[in-house]
Design a protein around this motif. Structure first.
Motif, PDB file in Angstrom:
ATOM      1  N   TYR A   1       7.034   9.094   5.663  1.00  0.00           N
ATOM      2  CA  TYR A   1       7.773   9.676   4.549  1.00  0.00           C
ATOM      3  C   TYR A   1       7.036  10.856   3.925  1.00  0.00           C
ATOM      4  CZ  TYR A   1      10.421   5.362   4.978  1.00  0.00           C
ATOM      5  OH  TYR A   1      11.186   4.325   5.458  1.00  0.00           O
ATOM      6  N   GLY A   2       5.779  11.027   4.253  1.00  0.00           N
ATOM      7  CA  GLY A   2       4.967  12.106   3.696  1.00  0.00           C
ATOM      8  C   GLY A   2       3.590  11.573   3.357  1.00  0.00           C
ATOM      9  N   PRO A   3       2.780  12.385   2.675  1.00  0.00           N
ATOM     10  CA  PRO A   3       1.438  11.928   2.306  1.00  0.00           C
ATOM     11  C   PRO A   3       1.495  10.883   1.198  1.00  0.00           C
ATOM     12  CG  PRO A   3       1.869  14.083   1.374  1.00  0.00           C
ATOM     13  CD  PRO A   3       3.044  13.758   2.242  1.00  0.00           C
ATOM     14  N   CYS A   4       0.625   9.905   1.278  1.00  0.00           N
ATOM     15  CA  CYS A   4       0.534   8.887   0.234  1.00  0.00           C
ATOM     16  C   CYS A   4      -0.179   9.499  -0.976  1.00  0.00           C
ATOM     17  CB  CYS A   4      -0.243   7.674   0.750  1.00  0.00           C
ATOM     18  SG  CYS A   4      -0.272   6.294  -0.422  1.00  0.00           S
ATOM     19  N   GLY A   5       0.089   8.973  -2.145  1.00  0.00           N
ATOM     20  CA  GLY A   5      -0.546   9.469  -3.360  1.00  0.00           C
ATOM     21  C   GLY A   5      -2.055   9.315  -3.365  1.00  0.00           C
ATOM     22  N   CYS A   6      -2.579   8.382  -2.574  1.00  0.00           N
ATOM     23  CA  CYS A   6      -4.028   8.183  -2.520  1.00  0.00           C
ATOM     24  C   CYS A   6      -4.725   9.317  -1.778  1.00  0.00           C
ATOM     25  CB  CYS A   6      -4.371   6.839  -1.879  1.00  0.00           C
ATOM     26  SG  CYS A   6      -4.011   6.734  -0.096  1.00  0.00           S
TER      27      CYS A   6
ATOM     28  N   MET B   1      -5.339   9.460   1.333  1.00  0.00           N
ATOM     29  CA  MET B   1      -6.126   8.975   2.461  1.00  0.00           C
ATOM     30  C   MET B   1      -5.296   8.688   3.704  1.00  0.00           C
ATOM     31  SD  MET B   1      -9.109   9.126   1.263  1.00  0.00           S
ATOM     32  CE  MET B   1     -10.064   8.275   2.487  1.00  0.00           C
ATOM     33  N   ASP B   2      -3.983   8.556   3.563  1.00  0.00           N
ATOM     34  CA  ASP B   2      -3.152   8.125   4.673  1.00  0.00           C
ATOM     35  C   ASP B   2      -1.732   8.630   4.468  1.00  0.00           C
ATOM     36  OD1 ASP B   2      -2.572   6.849   7.051  1.00  0.00           O
ATOM     37  OD2 ASP B   2      -3.234   4.878   6.385  1.00  0.00           O
ATOM     38  N   MET B   3      -0.903   8.415   5.468  1.00  0.00           N
ATOM     39  CA  MET B   3       0.513   8.775   5.348  1.00  0.00           C
ATOM     40  C   MET B   3       1.269   7.601   4.722  1.00  0.00           C
ATOM     41  SD  MET B   3       0.664  11.827   6.357  1.00  0.00           S
ATOM     42  CE  MET B   3       2.399  12.182   6.512  1.00  0.00           C
ATOM     43  N   ALA B   4       2.253   7.924   3.899  1.00  0.00           N
ATOM     44  CA  ALA B   4       3.110   6.904   3.291  1.00  0.00           C
ATOM     45  C   ALA B   4       4.126   6.455   4.331  1.00  0.00           C
ATOM     46  CB  ALA B   4       3.805   7.474   2.061  1.00  0.00           C
ATOM     47  N   ILE B   5       4.095   5.180   4.689  1.00  0.00           N
ATOM     48  CA  ILE B   5       5.000   4.682   5.735  1.00  0.00           C
ATOM     49  C   ILE B   5       5.869   3.518   5.270  1.00  0.00           C
ATOM     50  CG2 ILE B   5       3.516   5.450   7.633  1.00  0.00           C
ATOM     51  CD1 ILE B   5       2.638   2.477   7.902  1.00  0.00           C
ATOM     52  N   LEU B   6       5.632   2.999   4.063  1.00  0.00           N
ATOM     53  CA  LEU B   6       6.400   1.869   3.556  1.00  0.00           C
ATOM     54  C   LEU B   6       7.288   2.302   2.390  1.00  0.00           C
ATOM     55  CD1 LEU B   6       3.604  -0.860   3.489  1.00  0.00           C
ATOM     56  CD2 LEU B   6       5.308  -0.455   5.272  1.00  0.00           C
ATOM     57  N   PRO B   7       8.588   1.992   2.446  1.00  0.00           N
ATOM     58  CA  PRO B   7       9.464   2.334   1.325  1.00  0.00           C
ATOM     59  C   PRO B   7       9.199   1.420   0.125  1.00  0.00           C
ATOM     60  CG  PRO B   7      10.703   1.154   3.011  1.00  0.00           C
ATOM     61  CD  PRO B   7       9.319   1.358   3.555  1.00  0.00           C
ATOM     62  N   VAL B   8       9.364   1.995  -1.074  1.00  0.00           N
ATOM     63  CA  VAL B   8       9.101   1.273  -2.319  1.00  0.00           C
ATOM     64  C   VAL B   8      10.220   1.588  -3.316  1.00  0.00           C
ATOM     65  CG1 VAL B   8       7.476   0.996  -4.239  1.00  0.00           C
ATOM     66  CG2 VAL B   8       6.608   1.478  -1.949  1.00  0.00           C
TER      67      VAL B   8
ATOM     68  N   PHE C   1      -0.245   5.361  -7.405  1.00  0.00           N
ATOM     69  CA  PHE C   1       0.728   4.603  -6.640  1.00  0.00           C
ATOM     70  C   PHE C   1       2.069   5.329  -6.581  1.00  0.00           C
ATOM     71  CE2 PHE C   1       3.864   1.017  -6.434  1.00  0.00           C
ATOM     72  CZ  PHE C   1       3.552   0.608  -5.150  1.00  0.00           C
ATOM     73  N   CYS C   2       2.517   5.598  -5.365  1.00  0.00           N
ATOM     74  CA  CYS C   2       3.804   6.267  -5.090  1.00  0.00           C
ATOM     75  C   CYS C   2       3.892   7.660  -5.688  1.00  0.00           C
ATOM     76  CB  CYS C   2       4.975   5.407  -5.544  1.00  0.00           C
ATOM     77  SG  CYS C   2       5.174   3.941  -4.528  1.00  0.00           S
ATOM     78  N   ARG C   3       2.757   8.328  -5.843  1.00  0.00           N
ATOM     79  CA  ARG C   3       2.748   9.681  -6.386  1.00  0.00           C
ATOM     80  C   ARG C   3       2.704  10.747  -5.295  1.00  0.00           C
ATOM     81  NH1 ARG C   3       1.664  10.015 -12.114  1.00  0.00           N
ATOM     82  NH2 ARG C   3       2.390   8.009 -12.868  1.00  0.00           N
ATOM     83  N   GLY C   4       2.777  10.321  -4.026  1.00  0.00           N
ATOM     84  CA  GLY C   4       2.797  11.271  -2.920  1.00  0.00           C
ATOM     85  C   GLY C   4       4.143  11.966  -2.824  1.00  0.00           C
ATOM     86  N   LEU C   5       4.211  13.002  -2.035  1.00  0.00           N
ATOM     87  CA  LEU C   5       5.435  13.776  -1.873  1.00  0.00           C
ATOM     88  C   LEU C   5       6.285  13.140  -0.781  1.00  0.00           C
ATOM     89  CD1 LEU C   5       7.056  16.256  -2.672  1.00  0.00           C
ATOM     90  CD2 LEU C   5       5.822  17.529  -0.939  1.00  0.00           C
ATOM     91  N   ASP C   6       7.233  12.317  -1.162  1.00  0.00           N
ATOM     92  CA  ASP C   6       8.130  11.644  -0.223  1.00  0.00           C
ATOM     93  C   ASP C   6       9.201  12.640   0.207  1.00  0.00           C
ATOM     94  OD1 ASP C   6      10.396  10.060   0.785  1.00  0.00           O
ATOM     95  OD2 ASP C   6       9.251   8.323   0.093  1.00  0.00           O
TER      96      ASP C   6
END
Length: 111
Positions: free
Chosen positions: A18-23, A25-32, A52-57
């Motif tokens: 989905y894009g970069p995770c807010g941390c 460190m990794d890619m965001a792969i889980l929907p929330v 938490f969930c502050r990455g660019l989805d």
């Protein structure tokens, strides 16, 4: 007066990038799904500190609109869709108590 703290709902799938995770460190792969109250009042301290969930989805910026955030009601609580995180952040959120894992699949109406 009782103040009920709503928790984010983390889904194990569908996994996608989905894009970069807010941390960072990794890619965001889980929907929330995030509780709408977090945006009206404030993010819980732990969630704010962990980004938490502050990455660019990518789902929030696709299409003609620059803000594809959808409301979804579940169990009397209004959630906002199109947020995501990595596995490590999901586990940290659940361990810290501001998120729960869902036993069910991600709502089809939001896919």
């Amino acid at each position: 007066m009782d103040y009920k703290i709503e928790k984010a709902v983390v889904y194990d799938g569908p996994e996608d990038t989905y894009g970069p995770c807010g941390c960072g460190m990794d890619m965001a792969i889980l929907p929330v799904l995030l509780p709408k109250i977090w945006f009206e009042d404030e993010f819980p301290a732990g969630a704010d500190d962990h980004e938490f969930c502050r990455g660019l989805d990518c789902r929030r910026i696709m299409g003609m609109s620059c803000n594809n955030i959808f409301e979804h009601e579940m169990g009397g609580v209004t959630y906002l869709a199109n947020f995501s995180c990595c596995r490590d952040c999901a586990q940290k959120a659940v361990d810290s108590g501001y998120a729960v894992r869902s036993d069910k699949g991600y709502p089809v109406v939001l896919r």
